[in-house]
Design an enzyme around this catalytic site. Structure first.
Site, PDB file in Angstrom:
ATOM      1  N   PHE A  72      57.133  34.137  38.987  1.00 34.62           N
ATOM      2  CA  PHE A  72      55.930  33.403  38.575  1.00 34.62           C
ATOM      3  C   PHE A  72      55.837  32.018  39.198  1.00 34.62           C
ATOM      4  O   PHE A  72      54.830  31.335  39.007  1.00 34.62           O
ATOM      5  CB  PHE A  72      55.941  33.215  37.048  1.00 34.62           C
ATOM      6  CG  PHE A  72      55.879  34.497  36.270  1.00 34.62           C
ATOM      7  CD1 PHE A  72      54.663  35.022  35.865  1.00 34.62           C
ATOM      8  CD2 PHE A  72      57.038  35.188  35.945  1.00 34.62           C
ATOM      9  CE1 PHE A  72      54.601  36.201  35.147  1.00 34.62           C
ATOM     10  CE2 PHE A  72      56.988  36.370  35.223  1.00 34.62           C
ATOM     11  CZ  PHE A  72      55.764  36.886  34.823  1.00 34.62           C
ATOM     12  N   TYR A 140      46.373  28.197  49.451  1.00 35.95           N
ATOM     13  CA  TYR A 140      46.940  28.820  48.252  1.00 35.95           C
ATOM     14  C   TYR A 140      46.833  30.345  48.358  1.00 35.95           C
ATOM     15  O   TYR A 140      47.841  31.066  48.250  1.00 35.95           O
ATOM     16  CB  TYR A 140      46.210  28.309  46.989  1.00 35.95           C
ATOM     17  CG  TYR A 140      46.534  29.133  45.762  1.00 35.95           C
ATOM     18  CD1 TYR A 140      47.797  29.065  45.180  1.00 35.95           C
ATOM     19  CD2 TYR A 140      45.589  29.994  45.198  1.00 35.95           C
ATOM     20  CE1 TYR A 140      48.100  29.833  44.065  1.00 35.95           C
ATOM     21  CE2 TYR A 140      45.881  30.760  44.086  1.00 35.95           C
ATOM     22  CZ  TYR A 140      47.139  30.683  43.521  1.00 35.95           C
ATOM     23  OH  TYR A 140      47.448  31.449  42.429  1.00 35.95           O
ATOM     24  N   PHE A 168      43.155  37.663  37.889  1.00 38.70           N
ATOM     25  CA  PHE A 168      41.880  36.965  38.007  1.00 38.70           C
ATOM     26  C   PHE A 168      42.048  35.663  37.205  1.00 38.70           C
ATOM     27  O   PHE A 168      42.983  34.923  37.498  1.00 38.70           O
ATOM     28  CB  PHE A 168      40.729  37.903  37.637  1.00 38.70           C
ATOM     29  CG  PHE A 168      40.409  38.804  38.833  1.00 38.70           C
ATOM     30  CD1 PHE A 168      41.372  39.677  39.345  1.00 38.70           C
ATOM     31  CD2 PHE A 168      39.208  38.707  39.507  1.00 38.70           C
ATOM     32  CE1 PHE A 168      41.142  40.424  40.488  1.00 38.70           C
ATOM     33  CE2 PHE A 168      38.953  39.465  40.660  1.00 38.70           C
ATOM     34  CZ  PHE A 168      39.923  40.316  41.147  1.00 38.70           C
ATOM     35  N   HIS A 188      41.884  23.961  34.948  1.00 36.09           N
ATOM     36  CA  HIS A 188      41.228  25.206  34.549  1.00 36.09           C
ATOM     37  C   HIS A 188      40.162  24.981  33.479  1.00 36.09           C
ATOM     38  O   HIS A 188      40.304  24.139  32.596  1.00 36.09           O
ATOM     39  CB  HIS A 188      42.269  26.212  34.037  1.00 36.09           C
ATOM     40  CG  HIS A 188      43.200  26.655  35.121  1.00 36.09           C
ATOM     41  ND1 HIS A 188      44.553  26.439  35.076  1.00 36.09           N
ATOM     42  CD2 HIS A 188      42.956  27.284  36.287  1.00 36.09           C
ATOM     43  CE1 HIS A 188      45.105  26.925  36.176  1.00 36.09           C
ATOM     44  NE2 HIS A 188      44.156  27.442  36.935  1.00 36.09           N
ATOM     45  N   ALA A 205      32.672  18.784  32.791  1.00 36.73           N
ATOM     46  CA  ALA A 205      31.729  18.784  33.916  1.00 36.73           C
ATOM     47  C   ALA A 205      31.482  20.227  34.335  1.00 36.73           C
ATOM     48  O   ALA A 205      32.429  21.007  34.469  1.00 36.73           O
ATOM     49  CB  ALA A 205      32.313  17.990  35.078  1.00 36.73           C
TER      50      ALA A 205
END
Ligand code: UFG
Length: 330
Positions: A72, A140, A168, A188, A205
């Protein structure tokens, strides 16, 4: 089984450690603690080691006979990867080769890899299935795709069996409230919206309302962190049963817009959330939704927490806890 969880002090890895222990496996967590938290590792043995440290890795593999490795540990910020590609190629790709080489040297043949929808770049079609071509558009996504390609060659050359799980939008938190998302900085959507709800931030935002979607905001496929971990358990079982190397897209197949996520956060928290409209964030596709039929049919994966309000509720419970105990934020 005895499982090495690399990055087990991070968001998804820490949930994985908890699920593996609950399923009766023996767990060793390896984490550099560069972005992870020692107190997020709820059990098993812990080793602080960076994947750049090949000798340190050899030591861990010498001490334990692992049945499988789950990986991970990676840097995950798309924007940062554009500005500092060296960090991403070195950490996400080169250091992963150190881990694979240690596995090969010590005869460990089962690997579960945290990949990403970012390997697909701007989608040609949605929902995105495994037949969709990979054409990542940032370092990335490229670094993760490079690992996927290296894994195919390691299988051919060394018989290392790997399952790549392309997440996802990982979201939510441990339903028991013990673990959750603690990124610093947080980028996130769901945690940021909930921080705006709790008062830790003044507002959220919205990055663009002019996309080609029904309400003009971007659509994503939010998938519960525990459901992702469940898929890892099933992937490891598939390899242990003699399964072949493979890759699966993991999502719920439901797209929700940024505005719908904000509405869900208002419903779940019962709080007012201030919203500010902002310009588009570069590199954001309008719509990313998974087709996860293969994970269901091949692995028997069945997401338990597919409902957006449940995902947001678990994340909200964690946000309340974080807000009450800011010292554990790190
Ligand atoms: N968004 C906002 N405001 C914010 C933060 C996000 O409007 O303050 C929007 C984004 O523009 C995007 C959506 O909310 O449309 C979701 O954004 P996230 O940053 O939460 O997630 P991404 O879809 O950008 O990223 C996720 C993973 C990445 C992965 C990427 C592509 O977190 O690791 O999907 O697969 F690379």
């Amino acid at each position: 089984m005895k499982v090495l969880v690399v990055g087990g002090a991070g968001y998804i890895g820490s949930h994985m450690v908890k699920l593996l222990l609950r399923a009766g496996h023996v767990v060793v967590t390896l984490d550099s603690l560069v972005t992870g938290y020692r107190d997020a590792v709820v059990g098993g043995e812990f080793v602080q080691c960076d994947l750049a440290d090949r000798a340190g890795l050899d030591e861990v593999f010498k001490q334990h006979a692992f049945d499988g490795v789950m990986h991970f540990a990676s840097f995950i910020q798309v924007g940062e990867s554009v500005l500092k590609p060296d960090l991403y190629y070195r950490n996400n790709f080169c250091n992963t080769l150190n881990l694979l080489d240690a596995m090969v040297a010590h005869g460990v043949k089962r690997f579960i890899f945290s990949s990403t929808a970012a390997v697909f770049g701007e989608p040609d079609y949605v929902p995105i299935d495994e037949a969709h071509p990979a054409h990542p558009i940032n370092p990335y996504g490229i670094s993760k795709w490079m690992v996927e390609q290296a894994l195919a060659d390691y299988d051919k050359a060394y018989g290392l069996k790997a399952i790549c799980l392309r997440y996802f939008n990982a979201a939510g938190a441990d339903p028991e409230g013990e673990l959750g998302e603690r990124h610093d900085p947080e980028t996130h959507l769901i945690p940021l919206v909930l921080q705006a709800a709790s008062g830790r931030r003044p507002e959220i935002a919205v990055f663009g309302r002019d996309y080609d979607t029904p309400d003009g905001t971007c659509i994503r496929d939010y998938v519960h962190v525990m459901d992702l971990c469940q898929a890892h358990l099933q992937a490891l079982a598939a390899l242990a049963a003699g399964g072949k190397s493979d890759a699966f897209n993991l999502g719920n197949g439901n797209g929700f817009s940024v505005q719908e996520v904000i509405d869900a956060a208002r419903r779940v928290s019962g709080r007012n959330i201030s919203v500010k409209d902002a310009t588009r964030r570069s590199g954001d596709p309008a719509r990313l939704v998974a087709n996860s039929e293969r994970a269901k049919s091949v692995l028997g994966w069945k997401p338990e927490f597919a409902d957006l309000d449940v995902i947001v509720e678990h994340a909200w419970n964690w946000e309340i806890k974080m807000n009450a105990n800011p010292q554990v934020e790190g």
